[in-house]
Design a protein around this motif. Structure first.
Motif, PDB file in Angstrom:
ATOM      1  N   LYS A  67       0.841  -1.203   0.000  1.00 48.72           N
ATOM      2  CA  LYS A  67       0.000   0.000   0.000  1.00 48.72           C
ATOM      3  C   LYS A  67       0.878   1.257   0.000  1.00 48.72           C
ATOM      4  N   TYR A  68       0.462   2.288  -0.678  1.00 41.58           N
ATOM      5  CA  TYR A  68       1.138   3.587  -0.795  1.00 41.58           C
ATOM      6  C   TYR A  68       2.370   3.541  -1.682  1.00 41.58           C
ATOM      7  N   GLY A  69       2.789   2.316  -2.108  1.00 38.44           N
ATOM      8  CA  GLY A  69       3.922   2.214  -3.027  1.00 38.44           C
ATOM      9  C   GLY A  69       5.124   3.021  -2.578  1.00 38.44           C
ATOM     10  N   LYS A  70       5.609   3.916  -3.443  1.00 37.03           N
ATOM     11  CA  LYS A  70       6.823   4.682  -3.149  1.00 37.03           C
ATOM     12  C   LYS A  70       6.624   5.674  -2.009  1.00 37.03           C
ATOM     13  N   ARG A  71       5.382   5.898  -1.607  1.00 35.99           N
ATOM     14  CA  ARG A  71       5.147   6.827  -0.479  1.00 35.99           C
ATOM     15  C   ARG A  71       5.103   6.072   0.841  1.00 35.99           C
ATOM     16  N   ASN A  72       5.174   4.738   0.774  1.00 37.67           N
ATOM     17  CA  ASN A  72       5.155   3.977   2.017  1.00 37.67           C
ATOM     18  C   ASN A  72       6.441   4.260   2.793  1.00 37.67           C
ATOM     19  N   LEU A  73       6.323   4.374   4.095  1.00 35.06           N
ATOM     20  CA  LEU A  73       7.484   4.714   4.929  1.00 35.06           C
ATOM     21  C   LEU A  73       8.580   3.659   4.840  1.00 35.06           C
ATOM     22  N   VAL A  74       8.237   2.402   4.549  1.00 37.68           N
ATOM     23  CA  VAL A  74       9.282   1.371   4.416  1.00 37.68           C
ATOM     24  C   VAL A  74      10.087   1.602   3.135  1.00 37.68           C
ATOM     25  N   TYR A  75       9.404   2.010   2.084  1.00 36.85           N
ATOM     26  CA  TYR A  75      10.105   2.278   0.812  1.00 36.85           C
ATOM     27  C   TYR A  75      11.028   3.485   0.995  1.00 36.85           C
TER      28      TYR A  75
ATOM     29  N   GLU B  24       8.946  -6.775   2.082  1.00 32.37           N
ATOM     30  CA  GLU B  24       7.570  -7.274   2.276  1.00 32.37           C
ATOM     31  C   GLU B  24       7.097  -6.789   3.642  1.00 32.37           C
ATOM     32  N   LEU B  25       5.838  -6.354   3.680  1.00 32.35           N
ATOM     33  CA  LEU B  25       5.294  -5.790   4.922  1.00 32.35           C
ATOM     34  C   LEU B  25       3.979  -6.475   5.252  1.00 32.35           C
ATOM     35  N   GLU B  26       3.939  -7.048   6.466  1.00 33.23           N
ATOM     36  CA  GLU B  26       2.701  -7.704   6.917  1.00 33.23           C
ATOM     37  C   GLU B  26       2.115  -6.821   8.021  1.00 33.23           C
ATOM     38  N   LYS B  27       1.049  -6.079   7.705  1.00 30.50           N
ATOM     39  CA  LYS B  27       0.464  -5.128   8.666  1.00 30.50           C
ATOM     40  C   LYS B  27      -0.402  -5.844   9.688  1.00 30.50           C
ATOM     41  N   GLU B  28      -0.174  -5.503  10.955  1.00 32.97           N
ATOM     42  CA  GLU B  28      -1.024  -5.986  12.050  1.00 32.97           C
ATOM     43  C   GLU B  28      -1.644  -4.763  12.717  1.00 32.97           C
ATOM     44  N   LEU B  29      -0.939  -3.634  12.671  1.00 32.49           N
ATOM     45  CA  LEU B  29      -1.375  -2.438  13.412  1.00 32.49           C
ATOM     46  C   LEU B  29      -2.272  -1.559  12.543  1.00 32.49           C
ATOM     47  N   PRO B  30      -3.313  -0.977  13.165  1.00 31.46           N
ATOM     48  CA  PRO B  30      -4.146  -0.020  12.419  1.00 31.46           C
ATOM     49  C   PRO B  30      -3.328   1.234  12.094  1.00 31.46           C
ATOM     50  N   GLU B  31      -3.659   1.863  10.956  1.00 28.80           N
ATOM     51  CA  GLU B  31      -2.883   3.018  10.496  1.00 28.80           C
ATOM     52  C   GLU B  31      -3.347   4.312  11.168  1.00 28.80           C
TER      53      GLU B  31
ATOM     54  N   LEU C  87      -0.382   4.561  17.231  1.00 28.37           N
ATOM     55  CA  LEU C  87       0.417   3.413  17.693  1.00 28.37           C
ATOM     56  C   LEU C  87       1.774   3.368  17.003  1.00 28.37           C
ATOM     57  N   GLY C  88       2.055   4.368  16.163  1.00 25.11           N
ATOM     58  CA  GLY C  88       3.378   4.450  15.540  1.00 25.11           C
ATOM     59  C   GLY C  88       3.647   3.375  14.497  1.00 25.11           C
ATOM     60  N   GLY C  89       2.612   2.786  13.946  1.00 26.41           N
ATOM     61  CA  GLY C  89       2.787   1.671  13.011  1.00 26.41           C
ATOM     62  C   GLY C  89       3.743   1.946  11.870  1.00 26.41           C
ATOM     63  N   GLY C  90       3.437   2.962  11.083  1.00 27.59           N
ATOM     64  CA  GLY C  90       4.286   3.254   9.926  1.00 27.59           C
ATOM     65  C   GLY C  90       5.687   3.654  10.361  1.00 27.59           C
ATOM     66  N   SER C  91       5.741   4.407  11.477  1.00 22.13           N
ATOM     67  CA  SER C  91       7.045   4.861  11.982  1.00 22.13           C
ATOM     68  C   SER C  91       7.915   3.670  12.391  1.00 22.13           C
ATOM     69  N   SER C  92       7.280   2.679  13.006  1.00 23.68           N
ATOM     70  CA  SER C  92       8.005   1.492  13.466  1.00 23.68           C
ATOM     71  C   SER C  92       8.489   0.654  12.275  1.00 23.68           C
TER      72      SER C  92
END
Ligand SMILES: C[C@@](CO)(OP(=O)(O)O)[C@H](O)COP(=O)(O)OP(=O)(O)OC[C@H]1O[C@@H](n2ccc(N)nc2=O)[C@H](O)[C@@H]1O
Ligand SMILES: Nc1ncnc2c1ncn2[C@@H]1O[C@H](COP(=O)(O)OP(=O)(O)O)[C@@H](O)[C@H]1O
Length: 265
Positions: A53-61, A80-87, A91-96
């Motif tokens: 999700k979010y492609g090149k705008r994803n914080l992992v990318y 590869e990213l397996e989301k468990e936390l709500p966005e 809860l700092g999901g994307g930051s983590s």
């Protein structure tokens, strides 16, 4: 290579005032929780591949591109990213997720790169996740001091609505400003009792979404202690005296939204 990207909660968040640059001066205590996303990295000859999700705008990318550029490394990585936390739940999901990528890339492609400024450029919460554990933060959230704290069973709950951080901060009024937290007293009360903490962003969030007050009442009604909104919300957390009690409370909350039990610290 794979890593848990743990959630965080704020064991108190005090907004001390507004800075000239428009950001708010904070005093907060970050604590990681044993519930989180899973991030997997695989070396590839070059470039960054991420199909989520979010492609090149994803914080992992973005974290991967930043590190590889700073390290001056020709190699690449598939993420590869397996989301468990709500966005955007506080809860700092994307930051983590971003911090997990930085930490794994440093192992995969070692280089004399200071991860801290890279992390800070991705968001105020990202530097904390380079340390993990429990840490006091001041400023915008970048001045960190690691703390020793007991491991405590915790319940996380998110029933929506999505509350964008900028919107919550925009709702902060001068009467929401408070004094700094008493960090020692908070740590001393974590194992039992009511920690003397507050989240200055609850007032603005409740003015925007009054129904969130019902969440807090419901979690307290289940016997959880220290029930508080995390970050800019709209997730809440509560402390339990045993993992079983936390699991039972999470089960009771599940019909209302996303609920998990885990360990704090
Ligand atoms: C509130 C906290 C608590 O840890 O995060 P969450 O846990 O909910 O994610 C942080 O302060 C989230 O900081 P940060 O990650 O920079 O916020 P962003 O989502 O980028 O939102 C940026 C906007 O929020 C406002 N903002 C952010 C941080 C701050 N200390 N003062 C502010 O006024 C500013 O208007 C800024 O333009
Ligand atoms: N990997 C990601 N996971 C979650 N959100 C992401 C991610 N990458 C980018 N985002 C964007 O970042 C925003 C904040 O993400 P997140 O860190 O989950 O918020 P919070 O810190 O409030 O929990 C989301 O609204 C989403 O649009």
């Amino acid at each position: 290579m794979e890593r848990l990207a743990p959630a965080k909660v704020n064991l108190g968040l005090s907004v001390l005032g507004r800075r000239p640059d428009g950001y708010h001066e904070l005093h907060t205590v970050f604590a990681q929780v044993s519930v989180g996303d899973r991030v997997r990295l695989e070396p590839i000859p070059e470039g960054v591949e991420f199909k989520g999700k979010y492609g090149k705008r994803n914080l992992v990318y973005r974290a991967a591109v930043l590190y590889l550029e700073a390290a001056g490394w020709p190699g690449g990585v598939r993420i590869e990213l397996e989301k468990e936390l709500p966005e955007a739940a506080g809860l700092g999901g994307g930051s983590s997720d971003a911090a997990a990528v930085l930490l794994m890339l440093q192992e995969l492609y070692p280089a004399e790169v200071d991860l801290f400024p890279l992390a800070l450029s991705l968001g105020a919460d990202v530097p904390f996740f380079l340390l993990g554990g429990v840490a006091e933060a001041r400023g915008v959230g970048e001045a960190l001091r690691p703390l020793k704290a007991p491991r405590v069973p915790v319940v996380l709950f998110y029933g929506g609505p999505r509350l964008p951080t900028p919107r919550v901060y925009a709702e902060v009024k001068p009467h929401d400003y408070r004094e700094p937290l008493d960090v020692e007293a908070i740590l001393a009360a974590l194992a039992e009792g009511e920690p003397p903490y507050w989240n200055s962003l609850e007032g603005p969030a409740f003015r925007l979404r009054p129904e969130l007050q019902e969440v807090k009442r419901r979690m307290r009604g289940l016997g959880l202690r220290g029930v508080l909104m995390s970050g800019s919300g709209s997730s809440f957390f509560g402390l339990a005296s045993s993992l079983e009690e936390a699991q039972e409370a999470a089960r009771a909350l599940r019909p209302f939204g996303w609920a998990r039990a885990g360990w704090l610290g």
